[in-house]
Design a protein around this motif. Structure first.
Motif, short mmCIF file in Angstrom:
data_model
loop_
_atom_site.label_atom_id
_atom_site.label_comp_id
_atom_site.label_asym_id
_atom_site.label_seq_id
_atom_site.Cartn_x
_atom_site.Cartn_y
_atom_site.Cartn_z
N PHE A 134 -2.27 0.66 6.42
CA PHE A 134 -1.04 -0.04 6.81
C PHE A 134 -1.28 -1.55 6.94
CE2 PHE A 134 1.72 -1.75 10.17
CZ PHE A 134 2.96 -1.50 9.60
N LEU A 135 -2.34 -1.91 7.67
CA LEU A 135 -2.58 -3.33 7.93
C LEU A 135 -3.17 -4.04 6.70
CD1 LEU A 135 -4.12 -3.20 11.53
CD2 LEU A 135 -1.77 -3.78 10.89
N HIS A 136 -4.01 -3.33 5.97
CA HIS A 136 -4.78 -3.98 4.91
C HIS A 136 -4.12 -3.88 3.54
CE1 HIS A 136 -8.52 -4.83 2.51
NE2 HIS A 136 -8.62 -5.72 3.46
N GLY A 178 7.56 12.90 0.51
CA GLY A 178 6.81 12.63 1.75
C GLY A 178 6.98 13.72 2.78
N GLU A 179 8.23 14.22 2.92
CA GLU A 179 8.48 15.30 3.88
C GLU A 179 7.71 16.56 3.47
OE1 GLU A 179 10.03 15.13 6.73
OE2 GLU A 179 10.45 13.01 6.40
N LYS A 180 7.70 16.86 2.16
CA LYS A 180 6.96 18.02 1.69
C LYS A 180 5.46 17.86 1.95
CE LYS A 180 10.39 20.36 -0.04
NZ LYS A 180 10.80 21.66 0.54
N THR A 294 4.09 3.42 -2.69
CA THR A 294 4.43 4.83 -2.94
C THR A 294 3.29 5.75 -2.50
OG1 THR A 294 5.80 4.20 -4.82
CG2 THR A 294 5.13 6.50 -4.68
N ASN A 295 2.08 5.41 -2.93
CA ASN A 295 0.92 6.26 -2.57
C ASN A 295 0.66 6.25 -1.07
OD1 ASN A 295 0.63 6.73 -5.29
ND2 ASN A 295 -1.03 5.27 -5.58
N ASN A 296 0.79 5.06 -0.46
CA ASN A 296 0.53 4.98 0.97
C ASN A 296 1.59 5.71 1.79
OD1 ASN A 296 -1.86 3.59 0.90
ND2 ASN A 296 -0.94 1.57 1.09
N PHE A 297 2.81 5.71 1.28
CA PHE A 297 3.85 6.46 1.99
C PHE A 297 3.47 7.94 2.04
CE2 PHE A 297 7.81 8.83 2.33
CZ PHE A 297 8.40 8.21 3.42
#
Length: 573
Positions: A134-136, A178-180, A294-297
Motif C-alpha cells: 500500500f505505502l510503497h 476481489g470479493e471472490k 489491479t493486482n494489489n487490489f
C-alpha cells in the motif's frame, strides 16, 4: 450500521509512524511530478527529431536530469515507506504477543496452538506485506494515475474520455473478483492454520506415533489436510487466472479505441504529432500503475482475511482480569482459605461445591483422589488461573480477586508434572523471568534442588544451552531444574503437582530429597496419585467429586479405614 472495512483497524498501528509516512509522501509527490515532464520531453523529441540535433541533445540532457531527480525521490520514498511498514509490522506483533500472554488458561485449552502460531506469524506477515504494498506501490501508483490523467485531460480531453470509457466496467470487475478472492483466501488461511495445528500436534507427539507404529495413519491424515489446503489455494489462483486476461482485454480495447480516435483527429488537424507522442507516452505511463493497482487490489482482498483473523484474536477478552484499583499483595505468611467455594469449568456443571478449607502458614497439605476428582482445580483457583463462581479464595485474609495477578503469582511457586524448559541457558531457565540475576544465587538454588552436580559435569556448566523443551535432559534432571526455579523465586506458597509421578526410583529419590528441602517453612500443596510421596504431610485431604470426604494425617486416615486406606492398600498390597 455498515461495518467499516477491516483495514481501518490498522490505522492506530500506522499513526505512530506518521512523520516517516509524511516524509515518504513528500518524496512521492516529487517522484510523480516528474511524469508529465518526461511525457512533455518525449513530445519535444518527436518535434525536433529530423530538424535540430543540438535541440535534441539539450532535451536528452534534460530528460537524464529528470530521471536522476526522479530516482532520488524514489529512493527517499522507498526508504521512508519501508521504515514505516516494518515498524508497523513489529508493533502489531508486539500487541498480539502481549495480548496472548494476558489471555486466560481456558482460551489456550480450547484453541489449537498451531492456529495461534500461524496467526502470529503467517497472518501478520501477510498484513505487513499488504502495508508495504500500500505505502510503497499502491499510493505512488494511484498518485501517478491522478497526475498522468490530469495531464492527459489538459492535452486532449476527448482522447482521455475514450481511455476512461471502460473504467466503470473494469472497476466493477476488479471489485467482483476481489470479493471472490477474499472469500477463497479466508478459506485458504483457515485451512493453512488447521494444517499447521495438525503438524504441531504430530511433532509434539512423535514418540507416541512411533510407539504405536501409526506413521502411515498420521501421514494419511496429513495428506488429506494438505490436499484440502491445496484445493483452497487452487481456487484462489483460479480466480486470479480468470481476472487478469479479462481486465487486460478491456484495457487493450480502450487503448486501441484511442488509437482510432487519435488517427481521426490527426487527419483532421485537431491533433499534432508532437502532442500525440506526448499523449501516447502518458498512456504508456498508465499501463504499469493500472496493472499494479489491479493486482494489489486482489492482494488486499486476500490479506483482508489475515487482518480479520488477527483482529478476531485481539478481540478475545481474558476471563481473568484485575480490578481497576487492584491492590499489590504484600509479602505473605502463607495462610490460605477456601470459603464456600463453588466452581465449574462449565458453570452449569460444578466440579467443586461449597468447599471450605483452611491451610495454616507453613502447613504441608496433600490432595489425593482419582483423576477428575478436582485436586488440580483446587490449586488452580489459588493462583487465579480461574475464578470461582461462588464463595472466595483468600490468602492471608485477602481475596485473590482484589490483588494484582503479578503480586499474587510471584509468591506462589509451582513445580508441575511436566516440566517446561525454554530456549536459552540452564542459568536463564533457573532464573526464568529475572533479567538481572546473580549466578551465585542460581547455583545455591541448584544445590538445594540436587541439580548442581549434574550441571557441573556438563562441558559448559550453567551456560549449557537447553534444547527444545529440554529434550537433551532426562525427566529427573528437568524436574530438578524446575525445583531450582521455584527455589530461586522463594515463594511463601508452594504447589507440587504430581512432581515425581513420571520419574524412575533413583530420580524420584533425588527429587524427593530436593522437595523436602524446599518445603521447609512454606505453605505447601502436594497433588499426588502415588501415596508414598504424601505420608509426611500434616494433613491429607481425600477429594472426590469436588468435595473433601476425608481429612487427617497418614496414620489417622489408615485408622479410619475409609477411602484413603483402600487407596493405600491397593498401591502397597
Amino acid at each position: 450500521m455498515k461495518k467499516r472495512p477491516s483495514y481501518y483497524q490498522l490505522i492506530p498501528f500506522l499513526r505512530p509512524h506518521w512523520k516517516v509516512i509524511l516524509l515518504g509522501f513528500f518524496w512521492m509527490v516529487i517522484f510523480n511530478a516528474c511524469w508529465p515532464l518526461l511525457a512533455w520531453l518525449a513530445g519535444q523529441i518527436s518535434q525536433y527529431l529530423s530538424t535540430d540535433v543540438v535541440k535534441l541533445a539539450q532535451i536528452a540532457v534534460a530528460g537524464c536530469g529528470a530521471f536522476i531527480f526522479q530516482g532520488i525521490a524514489q529512493y527517499g520514498m522507498g526508504v521512508c515507506m519501508a521504515k514505516a511498514t516494518f515498524g508497523t509490522g513489529v508493533d502489531i506483533q508486539k500487541q498480539v504477543y502481549s495480548h496472548l500472554l494476558r489471555l486466560s488458561n481456558d482460551y489456550f485449552s480450547q484453541t489449537p496452538i498451531g492456529d495461534l502460531t500461524y496467526r502470529f506469524t503467517g497472518d501478520i506477515e501477510q498484513i505487513t506485506a499488504s502495508i508495504n504494498k500500500f505505502l510503497h506501490e499502491l499510493m505512488p501508483c494511484v498518485l501517478q494515475l491522478v497526475v498522468v490523467l490530469s495531464y492527459m485531460v489538459y492535452l486532449n480531453w476527448q482522447l482521455t474520455l475514450a481511455v476512461l470509457i471502460m473504467a466503470p466496467v473494469i472497476g466493477f470487475l476488479v471489485g467482483w473478483f476481489g470479493e471472490k478472492l477474499q472469500e477463497q483466501s479466508r478459506r485458504s488461511q483457515n485451512q493453512i492454520a488447521d494444517l499447521a495445528a495438525s503438524v504441531t500436534e504430530d511433532f509434539s507427539g512423535i514418540r507416541l506415533i512411533q510407539a504405536f507404529a501409526t506413521e502411515d495413519y498420521s501421514l494419511q491424515r496429513f495428506v488429506d489436510k494438505a490436499e484440502t489446503n491445496r484445493l483452497a489455494k487452487y481456487r484462489t489462483e483460479h480466480a486470479k487466472a480468470v481476472q487478469y486476461p479479462v481486465i487486460s482485454f478491456l484495457q487493450v480495447s480502450s487503448i486501441l479505441f484511442v488509437f482510432v480516435l487519435a488517427g481521426w483527429q490527426i487527419q483532421n488537424k485537431y491533433l499534432t504529432t508532437a502532442s500525440f507522442v506526448a499523449y501516447l507516452t502518458n498512456i504508456v505511463m498508465l499501463i504499469s500503475p493500472i496493472g499494479i493497482v489491479t493486482n494489489n487490489f486482489s492482494l488486499f482482498k486476500q490479506s483482508q482475511a489475515s487482518v480479520d483473523r488477527v483482529f478476531e484474536l485481539l478481540a478475545v477478552q481474558p476471563t481473568i482480569v484485575e480490578k481497576n484499583h487492584a491492590l499489590v499483595l504484600p509479602t505473605i505468611e502463607g495462610r490460605v482459605e477456601y470459603r464456600d467455594v463453588t466452581f465449574g469449568y462449565q458453570p452449569s456443571t460444578p466440579i467443586l461445591e461449597h468447599l471450605d478449607l483452611t491451610v495454616r502458614p507453613g502447613e504441608l497439605v496433600a490432595l489425593v483422589g482419582t483423576s477428575g476428582a478436582g485436586k488440580t482445580t483446587v490449586v488452580n483457583l489459588l493462583n487465579r488461573f480461574y475464578d470461582v463462581q461462588g464463595g472466595g479464595v483468600f490468602v492471608d485474609g485477602v481475596d485473590v480477586r482484589d490483588v494484582t495477578l503479578a503480586s499474587l503469582r510471584r509468591q506462589i511457586g509451582v513445580v508441575p508434572q511436566e516440566t517446561i524448559l525454554f530456549s536459552g541457558t540452564i542459568a536463564e531457565n533457573i532464573a526464568f523471568g529475572q533479567v538481572n540475576f546473580e549466578m551465585k544465587a542460581v547455583e545455591e538454588a541448584a544445590k538445594i534442588a540436587n541439580a548442581h552436580q549434574f550441571i557441573s559435569q556438563l562441558s559448559q556448566g550453567y551456560h549449557t544451552r537447553v534444547g527444545e523443551r529440554g529434550a537433551n535432559f532426562s525427566g529427573g534432571q528437568r524436574q530438578r531444574l524446575a525445583i531450582a526455579r521455584a527455589v530461586l523465586l522463594d515463594p511463601r506458597i508452594l504447589i507440587l503437582d504430581e512432581a515425581t509421578s513420571a520419574l524412575d526410583s533413583e530420580s524420584e529419590s533425588l527429587v524427593q530429597e530436593a522437595l523436602e528441602r524446599i518445603m521447609v517453612g512454606r505453605t505447601t500443596f502436594i497433588i499426588a496419585h502415588r501415596l508414598a510421596t504424601v505420608r509426611r504431610a500434616n494433613r491429607i485431604l481425600v477429594v472426590e467429586k469436588g468435595k473433601i470426604i476425608e481429612a487427617g494425617s497418614h496414620g489417622e486416615l489408615l485408622t479410619l479405614n475409609g477411602r484413603y486406606a483402600r487407596f493405600y492398600a491397593q498401591q502397597f498390597s
